[in-house]
Design a protein around this motif. Structure first.
Motif, short mmCIF file in Angstrom:
data_model
loop_
_atom_site.label_atom_id
_atom_site.label_comp_id
_atom_site.label_asym_id
_atom_site.label_seq_id
_atom_site.Cartn_x
_atom_site.Cartn_y
_atom_site.Cartn_z
N UNK A 138 4.50 11.93 6.17
CA UNK A 138 5.05 12.85 6.90
C UNK A 138 3.94 13.89 7.38
N UNK A 139 3.25 14.19 6.36
CA UNK A 139 2.28 15.56 6.71
C UNK A 139 1.14 14.82 7.74
N UNK A 140 0.69 13.97 7.62
CA UNK A 140 -0.35 13.49 8.25
C UNK A 140 0.05 12.49 9.84
N UNK A 141 1.31 12.26 9.69
CA UNK A 141 1.64 11.46 11.11
C UNK A 141 2.06 12.65 12.12
N UNK A 142 2.89 13.77 11.12
CA UNK A 142 3.16 14.81 12.14
C UNK A 142 1.76 15.50 12.61
N UNK A 143 0.83 15.65 12.06
CA UNK A 143 -0.55 15.99 12.44
C UNK A 143 -1.32 15.15 13.56
N UNK A 144 -0.61 13.84 13.67
CA UNK A 144 -1.01 13.04 14.98
C UNK A 144 -1.59 11.68 14.20
N UNK A 145 -1.81 11.66 13.18
CA UNK A 145 -2.79 10.47 12.65
C UNK A 145 -2.03 9.38 12.44
N UNK A 146 -2.48 7.95 12.40
CA UNK A 146 -1.79 6.93 12.21
C UNK A 146 -1.73 6.38 10.74
N UNK A 147 -0.81 6.38 9.98
CA UNK A 147 -0.90 5.47 8.76
C UNK A 147 -0.92 4.16 8.90
N UNK A 148 -1.89 3.39 8.93
CA UNK A 148 -1.66 2.01 9.13
C UNK A 148 -1.40 1.20 7.99
N UNK A 149 -1.36 1.53 6.54
CA UNK A 149 -1.32 0.76 5.61
C UNK A 149 -1.10 1.74 4.33
N UNK A 150 -0.50 1.33 3.33
CA UNK A 150 -0.26 1.69 1.98
C UNK A 150 -0.85 0.71 1.13
N UNK A 151 -1.85 0.93 0.44
CA UNK A 151 -2.33 0.28 -0.72
C UNK A 151 -1.81 0.86 -2.07
N UNK A 152 -0.96 -0.15 -2.73
CA UNK A 152 -0.20 0.36 -3.84
C UNK A 152 -0.60 -0.62 -5.01
N UNK A 153 -1.39 0.06 -6.07
CA UNK A 153 -1.83 -0.68 -7.28
C UNK A 153 -0.38 -0.70 -8.01
N UNK A 154 -0.14 -1.95 -8.43
CA UNK A 154 1.27 -1.92 -9.05
C UNK A 154 1.39 -1.39 -10.69
N UNK A 163 -5.78 5.49 9.23
CA UNK A 163 -5.98 6.13 7.73
C UNK A 163 -4.88 5.11 6.96
N UNK A 164 -5.51 4.88 5.67
CA UNK A 164 -4.66 4.05 4.82
C UNK A 164 -4.41 5.05 3.61
N UNK A 165 -3.54 4.81 2.87
CA UNK A 165 -3.18 5.39 1.53
C UNK A 165 -3.35 4.49 0.27
N UNK A 166 -3.97 4.99 -0.54
CA UNK A 166 -4.24 4.20 -1.87
C UNK A 166 -3.43 5.15 -2.77
N UNK A 167 -2.56 4.43 -3.61
CA UNK A 167 -1.81 5.03 -4.69
C UNK A 167 -1.85 4.19 -5.89
N UNK A 168 -1.62 4.68 -7.16
CA UNK A 168 -1.48 3.86 -8.39
C UNK A 168 -0.72 4.87 -9.17
N UNK A 169 -0.07 4.28 -10.15
CA UNK A 169 0.67 4.95 -11.32
C UNK A 169 -0.45 5.34 -12.43
#
Length: 173
Positions: free
Chosen positions: A41-57, A15-21
């Motif tokens: 925290x929520x998804x890693x506790x459920x056993x998923x791997x968060x491999x990257x966070x894409x953050x739009x500046x 799983x990757x996360x995408x965020x932006x303001x």
């Protein structure tokens, strides 16, 4: 050495996360940091791997100049992950046509789009109808007014009432 198909299969559940303001009123990074921590925290506790966070500046970028989103789409085509997780669909865009385009591109790369606050499943006909209704609602007032009901819940209500309305209009013929 892994072949390309084996690598893609290994990355299917990453799983990757995408965020932006998405708000001029939010201090840069405050809400984003909190949302990322909650999602991780929520998804890693459920056993998923968060491999990257894409953050739009910044929201200050022209909507067509979103280099982080473009990189995410490019990486999805390379099979680096199987799921893109957003806080809500507004994180990606407030434009329904653009949201459909992004979802189609991800789906074409065998990547699922998921939202922590919006429930939709584009792998079923009903889920696709709900998603399309959400995109249609984005084009109208829902995106410009503060709502206490999630966009997906409103779309679900509309989609589930359609057969009722269609049946009652058939009765009037």
């Amino acid at each position: 050495m892994l072949r390309d198909n084996e690598t893609i299969q290994q990355n299917q559940y990453k799983i990757v996360i995408y965020i932006r303001n998405t708000s001029w009123e939010q201090p840069e990074g405050h809400r984003l940091h909190r949302n990322v921590q909650i999602l991780k925290s929520k998804y890693e506790r459920a056993g998923y791997e968060i491999s990257k966070v894409y953050s739009e500046p910044s929201l200050e970028l022209d909507k067509n100049e979103r280099p982080v989103l473009q990189q995410l789409l490019k990486d999805s085509a390379s099979g680096l992950f199987g799921v893109v997780l957003v806080w809500n669909v507004f994180t990606l865009t407030s434009n329904g046509d653009e949201l459909q385009r992004i979802e189609r591109e991800l789906a074409g790369n065998d990547v699922e789009l998921c939202s922590a606050t919006e429930e939709f499943d584009t792998s079923t006909k009903e889920g696709r109808d709900v998603f399309n209704c959400m995109c249609s609602l984005l084009q109208h007032e829902h995106s410009t007014t503060k709502q206490d009901i999630p966009l997906s819940a409103l779309a679900n209500m509309i989609v589930k009432r359609r057969p009722e309305r269609e049946a009652s209009s058939d009765d009037n013929i």
